[in-house]
Write an enzyme that holds these catalytic residues in place. Structure first.
Site, PDB file in Angstrom:
ATOM      1  CG  MET A   1      -2.411  -3.118  -5.755  1.00 15.64           C
ATOM      2  SD  MET A   1      -1.076  -1.824  -5.773  1.00 15.64           S
ATOM      3  CE  MET A   1      -1.147  -1.087  -4.404  1.00 15.64           C
ATOM      4  CG  HIS A   2      -7.704  -6.691  -7.428  1.00 14.01           C
ATOM      5  ND1 HIS A   2      -8.338  -6.577  -8.416  1.00 14.01           N
ATOM      6  CD2 HIS A   2      -8.648  -6.312  -6.641  1.00 14.01           C
ATOM      7  CE1 HIS A   2      -9.350  -5.700  -8.408  1.00 14.01           C
ATOM      8  NE2 HIS A   2      -9.315  -5.496  -7.181  1.00 14.01           N
ATOM      9  CB  ALA A   3      -5.011  -7.433 -12.367  1.00 11.74           C
TER      10      ALA A   3
ATOM     11  N   PRO B   1      -6.768  -2.546  -9.882  1.00 10.52           N
ATOM     12  CG  PRO B   1      -6.616  -2.809  -7.588  1.00 10.52           C
ATOM     13  CD  PRO B   1      -7.427  -3.489  -8.958  1.00 10.52           C
ATOM     14  CB  ALA B   2      -1.812  -3.446  -9.724  1.00  3.66           C
TER      15      ALA B   2
END
Length: 85
Positions: free
Chosen positions: A14-16, A18-19
């Site tokens: 969960m990188h930037a 998709p977050a």
């Protein structure tokens, strides 16, 4: 209160991006949405909180939804996670 667990399948975790999309999806609901990993939890409506969990590929998260529209929120957030994470 509604709860579900999900195992992250995105190779990058969960990188930037998709977050941010998760925060946007949860923001559409009045219910309180909490995401938990490894004993730590964060407000799923705040990107910095989600990012500090450091969720990686293959890790299990628990999502808790509590509030007036929890049924709809749980269904939509779970569908979002299956489609994007």
């Amino acid at each position: 209160m509604k709860e579900f667990t999900y195992i992250i399948t995105d190779p990058n975790g969960m990188h930037a991006r998709p977050a941010g999309a998760l925060v946007k999806a949860t923001g559409a609901f009045a219910s309180k949405v909490t995401i938990e990993k490894g004993g730590k939890s964060a407000d799923a409506k705040r990107i910095m909180g989600v990012m500090t969990l450091g969720i990686k590929n293959g890790e299990e998260v628990k999502v808790t939804i509590e509030g007036e529209d929890e049924e709809a929120a749980a269904a939509e957030i779970e569908a979002f996670m299956k489609a994007n994470l």
